[in-house]
Design a protein around this motif. Structure first.
Motif, mmCIF file in Angstrom:
data_model
loop_
_atom_site.group_PDB
_atom_site.id
_atom_site.type_symbol
_atom_site.label_atom_id
_atom_site.label_comp_id
_atom_site.label_asym_id
_atom_site.label_seq_id
_atom_site.Cartn_x
_atom_site.Cartn_y
_atom_site.Cartn_z
ATOM 1 N N VAL A 42 0.840 -1.208 0.000
ATOM 2 C CA VAL A 42 0.000 0.000 0.000
ATOM 3 C C VAL A 42 0.869 1.251 0.000
ATOM 4 C CG1 VAL A 42 -1.769 1.293 1.243
ATOM 5 C CG2 VAL A 42 -1.911 -1.199 1.130
ATOM 6 N N GLU A 43 1.991 1.207 0.710
ATOM 7 C CA GLU A 43 2.908 2.348 0.730
ATOM 8 C C GLU A 43 3.479 2.603 -0.666
ATOM 9 O OE1 GLU A 43 2.815 -0.018 2.936
ATOM 10 O OE2 GLU A 43 2.347 1.037 4.804
ATOM 11 N N ILE A 44 3.784 1.517 -1.388
ATOM 12 C CA ILE A 44 4.298 1.681 -2.755
ATOM 13 C C ILE A 44 3.199 2.212 -3.667
ATOM 14 C CG2 ILE A 44 5.299 0.485 -4.733
ATOM 15 C CD1 ILE A 44 6.511 -1.525 -2.805
ATOM 16 N N ILE A 45 1.985 1.701 -3.505
ATOM 17 C CA ILE A 45 0.851 2.151 -4.320
ATOM 18 C C ILE A 45 0.622 3.651 -4.152
ATOM 19 C CG2 ILE A 45 -1.662 1.987 -4.579
ATOM 20 C CD1 ILE A 45 -1.376 -1.014 -3.849
ATOM 21 N N LYS A 46 0.824 4.154 -2.918
ATOM 22 C CA LYS A 46 0.548 5.555 -2.612
ATOM 23 C C LYS A 46 1.725 6.479 -2.927
ATOM 24 C CE LYS A 46 -1.521 6.456 1.275
ATOM 25 N NZ LYS A 46 -1.845 6.447 2.719
ATOM 26 N N ARG A 47 2.812 5.947 -3.413
ATOM 27 C CA ARG A 47 3.955 6.802 -3.734
ATOM 28 C C ARG A 47 3.583 7.806 -4.816
ATOM 29 N NH1 ARG A 47 9.809 4.306 -3.358
ATOM 30 N NH2 ARG A 47 10.120 6.124 -4.657
ATOM 31 N N PRO A 48 3.990 9.073 -4.667
ATOM 32 C CA PRO A 48 3.674 10.073 -5.700
ATOM 33 C C PRO A 48 4.124 9.644 -7.091
ATOM 34 C CG PRO A 48 4.540 11.146 -3.744
ATOM 35 C CD PRO A 48 4.706 9.666 -3.517
ATOM 36 N N GLU A 49 5.301 9.000 -7.177
ATOM 37 C CA GLU A 49 5.809 8.579 -8.482
ATOM 38 C C GLU A 49 4.896 7.533 -9.122
ATOM 39 O OE1 GLU A 49 9.016 10.038 -5.858
ATOM 40 O OE2 GLU A 49 7.522 8.441 -5.663
ATOM 41 N N ASN A 50 4.352 6.634 -8.307
ATOM 42 C CA ASN A 50 3.459 5.605 -8.837
ATOM 43 C C ASN A 50 2.146 6.219 -9.313
ATOM 44 O OD1 ASN A 50 2.791 2.738 -9.292
ATOM 45 N ND2 ASN A 50 1.276 3.059 -7.683
ATOM 46 N N ILE A 51 1.646 7.199 -8.584
ATOM 47 C CA ILE A 51 0.404 7.868 -8.970
ATOM 48 C C ILE A 51 0.605 8.673 -10.255
ATOM 49 C CG2 ILE A 51 -1.330 9.561 -8.268
ATOM 50 C CD1 ILE A 51 -0.713 8.742 -5.346
ATOM 51 N N LYS A 52 1.729 9.369 -10.354
ATOM 52 C CA LYS A 52 2.029 10.128 -11.573
ATOM 53 C C LYS A 52 2.170 9.191 -12.773
ATOM 54 C CE LYS A 52 4.518 13.744 -9.022
ATOM 55 N NZ LYS A 52 5.854 14.366 -8.783
ATOM 56 N N LEU A 53 2.806 8.051 -12.546
ATOM 57 C CA LEU A 53 2.955 7.059 -13.611
ATOM 58 C C LEU A 53 1.596 6.526 -14.051
ATOM 59 C CD1 LEU A 53 4.601 5.113 -15.388
ATOM 60 C CD2 LEU A 53 4.793 3.603 -13.393
ATOM 61 N N ALA A 54 0.725 6.241 -13.097
ATOM 62 C CA ALA A 54 -0.614 5.743 -13.421
ATOM 63 C C ALA A 54 -1.384 6.765 -14.246
ATOM 64 C CB ALA A 54 -1.370 5.408 -12.135
ATOM 65 N N TYR A 55 -1.286 8.028 -13.847
ATOM 66 C CA TYR A 55 -1.978 9.095 -14.573
ATOM 67 C C TYR A 55 -1.456 9.184 -16.006
ATOM 68 C CZ TYR A 55 -3.499 13.831 -15.779
ATOM 69 O OH TYR A 55 -4.046 14.914 -16.403
ATOM 70 N N VAL A 85 -3.828 16.009 -7.997
ATOM 71 C CA VAL A 85 -4.188 14.619 -8.319
ATOM 72 C C VAL A 85 -3.521 13.667 -7.334
ATOM 73 C CG1 VAL A 85 -3.941 12.771 -10.012
ATOM 74 C CG2 VAL A 85 -4.607 15.054 -10.764
ATOM 75 N N VAL A 86 -2.236 13.870 -7.088
ATOM 76 C CA VAL A 86 -1.498 13.004 -6.165
ATOM 77 C C VAL A 86 -2.104 13.064 -4.772
ATOM 78 C CG1 VAL A 86 0.712 12.673 -4.986
ATOM 79 C CG2 VAL A 86 0.664 13.099 -7.453
ATOM 80 N N ALA A 87 -2.368 14.253 -4.280
ATOM 81 C CA ALA A 87 -2.916 14.410 -2.937
ATOM 82 C C ALA A 87 -4.298 13.771 -2.824
ATOM 83 C CB ALA A 87 -2.989 15.894 -2.577
ATOM 84 N N HIS A 88 -5.121 13.926 -3.860
ATOM 85 C CA HIS A 88 -6.476 13.363 -3.823
ATOM 86 C C HIS A 88 -6.441 11.840 -3.829
ATOM 87 C CE1 HIS A 88 -10.834 13.360 -4.444
ATOM 88 N NE2 HIS A 88 -10.641 12.418 -5.359
ATOM 89 N N VAL A 89 -5.596 11.258 -4.681
ATOM 90 C CA VAL A 89 -5.501 9.794 -4.750
ATOM 91 C C VAL A 89 -4.982 9.227 -3.432
ATOM 92 C CG1 VAL A 89 -4.309 7.863 -5.855
ATOM 93 C CG2 VAL A 89 -5.255 9.713 -7.249
ATOM 94 N N GLN A 90 -3.973 9.869 -2.863
ATOM 95 C CA GLN A 90 -3.436 9.405 -1.581
ATOM 96 C C GLN A 90 -4.504 9.458 -0.489
ATOM 97 O OE1 GLN A 90 -0.029 12.031 -1.226
ATOM 98 N NE2 GLN A 90 1.386 10.403 -1.826
ATOM 99 N N LYS A 91 -5.296 10.504 -0.486
ATOM 100 C CA LYS A 91 -6.360 10.629 0.508
ATOM 101 C C LYS A 91 -7.428 9.561 0.297
ATOM 102 C CE LYS A 91 -9.609 13.950 2.511
ATOM 103 N NZ LYS A 91 -10.125 15.351 2.449
ATOM 104 N N ARG A 92 -7.785 9.317 -0.968
ATOM 105 C CA ARG A 92 -8.786 8.276 -1.262
ATOM 106 C C ARG A 92 -8.293 6.895 -0.847
ATOM 107 N NH1 ARG A 92 -12.403 8.955 -5.564
ATOM 108 N NH2 ARG A 92 -13.054 6.815 -5.041
ATOM 109 N N LEU A 93 -6.998 6.653 -1.016
ATOM 110 C CA LEU A 93 -6.431 5.351 -0.680
ATOM 111 C C LEU A 93 -6.332 5.126 0.825
ATOM 112 C CD1 LEU A 93 -3.654 5.044 -3.404
ATOM 113 C CD2 LEU A 93 -5.626 3.527 -3.127
#
Length: 240
Positions: A42-55, A85-93
């Motif tokens: 979950v920590e890896i999933i929430k990494r900013p780099e992973n979220i930016k990559l997903a986007y 986007v990163v902050a919102h996804v992290q909060k949702r997760l």
């Protein structure tokens, strides 16, 4: 003699290298090959780099232009800043509750239709974040001749393997089998158990939480299916 140009890497691999995630994915693959258990996913999933990559990965996907139940597409998400986007996804997760899935009927070659669940664009982004981390772990466990819903595998690979077996092994029959409505009827409990066996234990607990929260949402059956289908959709993306 002129030097032959090296083939370009797949776009998703180049994107992963750009966001410094490829080494992490390679490490997950290697650890999965060794039979390791994973407890910090979950920590890896929430990494900013992973979220930016997903986007970045979903932006060019044609499905991102199809609206879910909230009637929003990638065009709406493009209006957000990257940090937002990163902050919102992290909060949702932190306490993820998936939205309802819009259900549509897709025509088939035989004249029938098949149901398709379309998640909201934000859920699609979150699913992509999860898929990117689960995929290398699952890939390490798969049989090398399994070609369905996997990166760098296709029906053409299966045909080539069949032709090779005809020529080298002397096999002359190909059996074509399809599981009817697999993703509509697959047991989520068995999927979770299989993931647990793969060593994805922390993520299984997290997905159980997501599934239980999503399953309590009541929606119109004619319009779209409830959040209980998110696990099957997320798992399906692992193989696409």
């Amino acid at each position: 003699m002129t030097d032959r140009k090296k083939p370009l890497k797949k776009q998703k691999i180049r994107n992963a290298e750009y966001y410094d995630m490829q080494d992490i994915f390679d490490g997950l693959y290697a650890d999965s090959k060794k039979g390791c258990h994973f407890r910090n996913l979950v920590e890896i999933i929430k990494r900013p780099e992973n979220i930016k990559l997903a986007y970045r990965n979903i932006r060019k996907n044609s499905g991102s232009k199809t609206a879910g139940t909230d009637k929003k597409t990638i065009s709406d998400l493009n209006k957000w800043t990257e940090s937002a986007v990163v902050a919102h996804v992290q909060k949702r997760l932190d306490w993820y509750t998936p939205n309802a899935v819009r259900r549509v009927e897709i025509p088939k070659d035989n004249g029938k239709t098949r149901p398709l669940g379309i998640p909201t664009i934000m859920d699609r982004l979150i699913q992509q974040c999860i898929m990117q981390v689960l995929e290398p772990i699952c890939e390490a466990k798969f049989f090398k001749r399994s070609n369905g819903f996997r990166p760098d595998h296709s029906a053409e690979n299966a045909i080539a393997q069949a032709e090779r077996m005809i020529q080298n092994v002397g096999c002359h029959y190909v059996v074509d089998i399809d599981i009817k409505s697999f993703f509509d009827n697959v047991s989520h409990g068995k999927l979770l158990k299989q993931m647990w066996t793969m060593g994805i234990q922390a993520a299984v607990c997290y997905l159980c939480h997501v599934k239980s929260r999503g399953g309590r949402r009541r929606v119109s059956r004619e319009r779209h299916s409830a959040g209980r289908n998110h696990l099957a959709i997320t798992f399906k993306h692992c193989f696409e």
